[in-house]
Enzyme design. Structure first.
Site, PDB file in Angstrom:
ATOM      1  N   ASN A 121       0.850  -1.188   0.000  1.00 44.01           N
ATOM      2  CA  ASN A 121       0.000   0.000   0.000  1.00 44.01           C
ATOM      3  C   ASN A 121       0.890   1.244   0.000  1.00 44.01           C
ATOM      4  OD1 ASN A 121       0.635  -0.754   2.681  1.00 44.01           O
ATOM      5  ND2 ASN A 121      -1.124   0.310   3.530  1.00 44.01           N
ATOM      6  N   GLU A 179      -2.820  -4.660  -3.244  1.00 44.68           N
ATOM      7  CA  GLU A 179      -3.269  -5.534  -4.333  1.00 44.68           C
ATOM      8  C   GLU A 179      -3.351  -4.763  -5.648  1.00 44.68           C
ATOM      9  OE1 GLU A 179      -4.576  -4.980  -1.304  1.00 44.68           O
ATOM     10  OE2 GLU A 179      -6.182  -6.422  -0.939  1.00 44.68           O
ATOM     11  N   CYS A 239     -10.066  -5.579  -0.134  1.00 49.38           N
ATOM     12  CA  CYS A 239     -11.242  -4.717  -0.023  1.00 49.38           C
ATOM     13  C   CYS A 239     -12.100  -4.865  -1.288  1.00 49.38           C
ATOM     14  CB  CYS A 239     -10.820  -3.272   0.195  1.00 49.38           C
ATOM     15  SG  CYS A 239     -10.213  -2.441  -1.295  1.00 49.38           S
TER      16      CYS A 239
HETATM   17 ZN   LIG Z   1      -7.980  -2.788  -1.573  1.00 46.48          ZN
END
Ligand SMILES: [Zn+2]
Length: 132
Positions: free
Chosen positions: A42, A55, A86
């Site tokens: 991230n 991701e 998510c």
């Molecule tokens: Zn995500």
């Protein structure tokens, strides 16, 4: 490559996370059908909405290198935190690999897995024009 090995790659990617605002580093490892692994972490920004998940970072990297054949992805966060992808990442993965195998750690630290088809019930899918 086993799910455990792919998770190890995701953990290595997590160490490179840039997460000064959430202090929630996440790592991902995207396994291509040709056996190559694309890491992602991230990356946050002071303008929070510009931040990107691990991701999607891995997916952007793969696509930008002409790699579109995804086999599996592993996602991991800090110990004690579950890290399934998510909803946004599930939709992005669906674009390229609707049946991709997803590994993530649950809150107890165990590796669990599932097909994206089970994680994303009603994807937006303009290419396949399905009636789901
Ligand atoms: Zn995500």
């Amino acid at each position: 490559m086993t799910g455990r090995e792919l998770m190890r790659e995701a953990e290595r990617a997590r160490r490179r996370a840039y997460a000064p605002y959430s202090t929630f580093p996440v790592g991902a490892a995207l396994l291509l059908r040709n056996g190559r692994v694309i890491p992602g972490c991230n990356v946050e920004n002071a303008s929070y909405g510009l931040s990107v998940c691990a991701e999607r970072n891995a997916v952007w990297k793969a696509v930008s290198e002409g790699e579109l054949e995804f086999a599996a992805i592993a996602v991991t966060a800090r110990e004690g935190h579950g890290a399934p992808p998510c909803g946004s990442c599930r939709q992005v993965l669906h674009e390229f690999a609707p049946r991709i195998l997803v590994y993530w750690r649950n809150a107890r630290g165990r590796i669990v897995k599932g097909r994206l088809t089970a994680l994303l019930a009603k994807p937006c899918d303009l290419k396949r024009r399905t009636t789901r």
